[in-house]
Scaffold this motif. Structure first.
Motif, short mmCIF file in Angstrom:
data_model
loop_
_atom_site.label_atom_id
_atom_site.label_comp_id
_atom_site.label_asym_id
_atom_site.label_seq_id
_atom_site.Cartn_x
_atom_site.Cartn_y
_atom_site.Cartn_z
N ILE A 7 0.83 -1.21 0.00
CA ILE A 7 0.00 0.00 0.00
C ILE A 7 0.86 1.26 0.00
CG2 ILE A 7 -1.86 -1.20 1.23
CD1 ILE A 7 -1.15 0.55 3.68
N LYS A 8 0.34 2.27 -0.64
CA LYS A 8 1.07 3.52 -0.73
C LYS A 8 0.25 4.66 -0.15
CE LYS A 8 3.65 6.40 -3.94
NZ LYS A 8 3.90 6.79 -5.32
N MET A 61 6.29 1.54 1.47
CA MET A 61 7.56 2.25 1.49
C MET A 61 7.24 3.73 1.47
SD MET A 61 10.66 1.97 -1.21
CE MET A 61 10.36 3.27 -2.38
N THR A 94 9.86 3.54 -10.40
CA THR A 94 9.14 2.27 -10.19
C THR A 94 10.07 1.06 -10.22
OG1 THR A 94 8.54 2.15 -12.52
CG2 THR A 94 6.93 3.12 -11.03
N THR A 97 11.60 1.16 -6.78
CA THR A 97 10.54 0.92 -5.78
C THR A 97 10.19 -0.57 -5.73
OG1 THR A 97 9.61 3.11 -6.11
CG2 THR A 97 8.16 1.47 -5.12
N GLY A 121 -2.62 -2.09 -5.56
CA GLY A 121 -3.63 -1.33 -6.28
C GLY A 121 -3.28 -1.34 -7.75
N LYS A 122 -4.27 -1.07 -8.59
CA LYS A 122 -4.00 -1.01 -10.02
C LYS A 122 -2.96 0.07 -10.32
CE LYS A 122 -6.51 1.30 -13.01
NZ LYS A 122 -7.47 1.70 -14.06
N ASP A 128 0.23 7.69 -11.08
CA ASP A 128 -0.57 7.05 -12.14
C ASP A 128 0.25 6.13 -13.03
OD1 ASP A 128 -2.97 8.60 -11.56
OD2 ASP A 128 -1.98 10.27 -12.57
N THR A 129 1.27 5.45 -12.53
CA THR A 129 2.06 4.67 -13.48
C THR A 129 1.53 3.26 -13.70
OG1 THR A 129 3.68 3.59 -12.04
CG2 THR A 129 4.12 5.88 -12.64
N GLY A 133 3.04 -2.92 -9.54
CA GLY A 133 2.50 -4.28 -9.43
C GLY A 133 3.15 -5.23 -10.43
N1 LIG Z 1 5.92 3.20 -2.04
C1 LIG Z 1 5.07 2.18 -2.13
N2 LIG Z 1 4.83 1.39 -1.05
C2 LIG Z 1 3.98 0.34 -1.14
N3 LIG Z 1 3.29 0.02 -2.24
C3 LIG Z 1 3.48 0.76 -3.33
C4 LIG Z 1 4.38 1.87 -3.35
N4 LIG Z 1 4.35 2.42 -4.58
C5 LIG Z 1 3.47 1.69 -5.29
N5 LIG Z 1 2.94 0.69 -4.56
C6 LIG Z 1 1.93 -0.31 -4.97
O1 LIG Z 1 1.89 -0.38 -6.38
C7 LIG Z 1 0.63 0.05 -6.88
C8 LIG Z 1 0.82 0.79 -8.18
O2 LIG Z 1 1.58 1.96 -8.01
P1 LIG Z 1 2.16 2.81 -9.23
O3 LIG Z 1 2.98 1.89 -10.06
O4 LIG Z 1 2.97 3.88 -8.59
O5 LIG Z 1 0.98 3.35 -10.01
C9 LIG Z 1 0.03 0.86 -5.75
O6 LIG Z 1 -1.38 0.86 -5.85
C10 LIG Z 1 0.55 0.12 -4.53
O7 LIG Z 1 -0.22 -1.04 -4.29
#
Ligand SMILES: Nc1ncnc2c1ncn2[C@@H]1O[C@H](COP(=O)(O)O)[C@@H](O)[C@H]1O
Ligand SMILES: Cc1cc2nc3c(=O)[nH]c(=O)nc-3n(C[C@H](O)[C@H](O)[C@H](O)COP(=O)(O)OP(=O)(O)OC[C@H]3O[C@@H](n4cnc5c(N)ncnc54)[C@H](O)[C@@H]3O)c2cc1C
Lengths: 271, 344
Positions: A7-8, A61, A94, A97, A121-122, A128-129, A133
């Motif tokens: 989770i973020k 994170m 990413t 991360t 999450g999606k 919004d990247t 996942g």
């Molecule tokens: N810093 C973070 N810590 C934990 N989960 C993350 C983090 N960044 C992204 N995620 C997970 O990856 C998903 C997609 O993030 P993103 O690729 O940034 O759109 C989020 O909905 C989170 O479930």
């Protein structure tokens, strides 16, 4: 069943405003929330626990303040919370991360046993990247199901799960072997109000802090410096000027508008 | 982590396809790819995997692809992340492209993240502009993308690793024919069905009108202010006389009036038509994120304070349910019937 949810914590993007004088985002007073898609991932994991027993771990994170988001997750029914918090992670893209989260996940597995389903999450509403996942699934070397809208059947004994996911113009139903990685759409479930015992538990439980010293994380693969993508510059998109309000000047409003846009319609071959 | 940059060459465009048809965004990217290749001084190539993709050769050469790398295998009949990834990796690792462009569709975003992780390279999501940095010795790709729901734009580059990868929003670039001779390069890749961790049990087309709003140069969009489901017809009628299509805000989708495929905005489609008419749409930031860059925005709203007027080129304060039919009637009289529908 052991679920691990990534989770973020994000600023509520709907409340972020732009300061056109300074060319920056106004983030003061903007509340930090759990990324909305991630709340549905948590709920899905908790529903798995309700059905099959086991536990839900959550991992994030971010800065120390992200502990709030993890407590919220505990109040939603998660059992163990971990925060990867270290200066060396700052500015990670990413690729970096997903590396750090992958390494953090190894620690969670060490402490709580193997994971059957990893959830995310999606996409995160600040960046919004939608890349973290897929990146995690790849590093974990497990199958990936993005954009899940329904869990149709889980069979931990036989080691598979059947998931419905969104695709362009429709949906598809997949049978996937576990362990796997599932990313949640908002349609995946409806959120519930946290029951009182979970609220109390959330206050009492501790969030475990992970960093580059108490994990195997290699600082040479994290942070701004080691991220393959770099930000060259950021800018505020030019503001559209407020246009003209049309009045029916003796003519019908439709005629007034038509005359305004006639040149463009001509250019488009419509007149 | 850094790669020997000089080993990598050419711009590669991922060919997404569904039931034997190339997705339009792939053709848009070929056109853009031609321009980038010219700037760098290299070739633009298409690449695809599937059970029968060779048939795309003619169309790809029509849109400027000089080479077409592909793998055919029955296990690739339907899209599944893992076999698709492994076979695409085979092509990429063997031929080492410098740039890879992928449409930012559901499929494109699913495959791009896993490919980039395997390749240990950077990936920029959902870009809306691509340029070459002529100041850098390696002529890096500059990828511009919106973040924070379109409030902020970031220019991203990937200096030390290759390929430079980007998913690109559909509808941002125009597809233009540019016929060239195409060289086909077929590769073999073995896939064993029982090693694939995924089975597709069912596919449903939820929206019989799967529609790419990005194709249209006129869009008539309605929000909750149109009042009821039956009034979608008012949008459709005006769109017909203008030779465009209709769309909606998320409220309208949430109310179950129309399928998601018609939604414009942050969580819907992004559009850049020449004319966007917003009827009964308040202009929430998430909606604006999907249509703000339209050339002309026409807002019809009962509330003179509605934020949509802040971005509108022309505004009409009034009842959309009354005004839409008036526009249809008058425009219908003054316009050629049945203008050209598609941007292409
Ligand atoms: N810093 C973070 N810590 C934990 N989960 C993350 C983090 N960044 C992204 N995620 C997970 O990856 C998903 C997609 O993030 P993103 O690729 O940034 O759109 C989020 O909905 C989170 O479930
Ligand atoms: C994470 C997130 C993502 C989102 N993504 C999207 C997205 O992709 N797309 C999207 O559209 N929204 C999105 N939203 C929702 C968005 O915030 C707004 O709620 C939505 O756009 C509002 O839709 P609306 O303008 O149709 O309805 P409302 O906000 O209810 O506005 C209706 C408007 O119609 C006007 N009106 C009423 N009656 C009439 C009449 N008779 N004639 C003329 N005008 C009339 C009213 O004055 C009002 O301005 C998202 C929200 C979140 C939190």
């Amino acid at each position: 069943m052991h679920s691990l949810v990534f989770i973020k914590q994000v600023p509520d993007a709907a409340q972020v405003r732009v300061d056109y004088h300074t060319g920056t985002l106004i983030r003061e007073g903007v509340p930090a929330i759990i990324n909305p898609y991630d709340t549905h991932a948590i709920e899905a994991a908790v529903q798995m626990k309700d059905k099959f027993g086991g536990i839900v771990s959550v991992l994030s994170m971010g800065p120390p303040m992200a502990e709030e988001a993890l407590r919220k997750a505990l109040s939603m029914g998660a059992d163990k919370a971990y925060l990867l918090c270290d200066k060396v992670f700052a500015g990670s893209d990413t690729w970096a991360t997903s590396y750090a989260l992958w390494a953090g996940a190894q620690k969670v597995i060490q402490e709580n046993g193997p994971v059957d389903i990893f959830w995310a999450g999606k996409q995160a509403i600040d960046g919004d990247t939608a890349q973290t996942g897929p990146g995690l699934a790849t590093r974990l070397d497990i199958p990936l199901v993005t954009c899940a809208i329904k869990i149709i059947e889980a069979n931990p004994e036989k080691g598979y799960i059947i998931v419905q996911r969104l695709i362009e113009g429709g949906s598809e139903t997949l049978q996937v072997s576990m362990p796997c990685m599932i990313t949640a759409e908002k349609e995946l479930n409806d959120l519930r109000f946290s029951p009182l015992p979970d609220l109390i538990k959330a206050v009492k439980s501790s969030v475990q802090l992970l960093n580059s010293t108490n994990t195997t994380i290699d600082p040479a693969q994290c942070g701004l410096k080691n991220s393959p993508t770099k930000v060259k510059r950021v800018f505020i998109p030019s503001k559209r000027e407020r246009g003209e309000i049309l009045e029916p000047s003796g003519k019908e409003i439709a005629d007034v508008l038509f005359e305004k846009i006639e040149p463009v319609l001509k250019q488009m071959g419509r007149v | 982590m850094s790669h020997n940059i000089s080993e990598y060459k050419d711009v590669w465009v991922f060919v997404e396809h569904d039931r034997g048809k190339i997705e339009h965004v792939s053709l848009e990217l070929l056109t853009k790819g031609c321009q980038l290749a010219q700037d760098i001084g290299c070739n633009v190539c298409a690449f695809a995997v599937g059970d029968s993709v060779e048939a795309f050769s003619d169309k790809l050469s029509e849109y400027g692809a000089e080479k077409f790398y592909f793998i055919e295998n029955p296990a690739l009949r339907e899209y599944r992340t893992e076999p698709y990834r492994d076979s695409l990796l085979h092509l990429i690792e063997k031929y080492k492209p410098e740039i890879i462009l992928i449409g930012a569709t559901t499929l494109g975003r699913d495959i791009a993240g896993t490919l980039a992780t395997k390749l240990d390279t950077g990936l920029t999501a959902d870009t809306t502009a691509l340029d070459i940095d002529f100041e850098s010795e390696t002529k890096n790709l500059l990828m511009t993308r919106p973040t924070f729901g379109g409030n902020l734009m970031a220019v991203i580059y990937c200096p030390d690793t290759r390929p430079q990868m980007s998913t690109v929003r559909p509808g941002v670039f125009q597809a233009m024919k540019n016929p060239v001779n195409l060289e086909k390069i077929r590769e073999e890749f073995e896939l064993l069905e029982d090693k694939i961790p995924k089975k597709i049990l069912e596919k449903v087309e939820s929206d019989s009108d799967k529609i790419n709003l990005g194709f249209y140069d006129v869009i008539v969009a309605g929000g909750r202010g149109i009042g009821k489901k039956e009034n979608i017809k008012l949008l459709e009628d005006l769109a017909n006389v203008l030779g465009g299509t209709w769309a909606v805000s998320r409220k309208v989708v949430q109310m179950g009036w129309v399928p998601y495929s018609r939604q414009v905005g942050q969580t819907g489609q992004t559009v850049h038509p020449k004319i966007y008419i917003a009827a009964g749409i308040s202009g929430a930031i998430q909606h604006l994120a999907g249509m703000k860059s339209s050339e002309i925005i026409i807002a019809i709203n009962r509330d003179p304070q509605a934020p949509i007027f802040d971005v509108a080129t022309y505004g009409i304060v009034g009842d959309a349910v009354e005004i839409l039919p008036q526009l249809t009637q008058i425009f219908g009289k003054r316009l050629k019937v049945g203008g050209s529908n598609e941007k292409e």
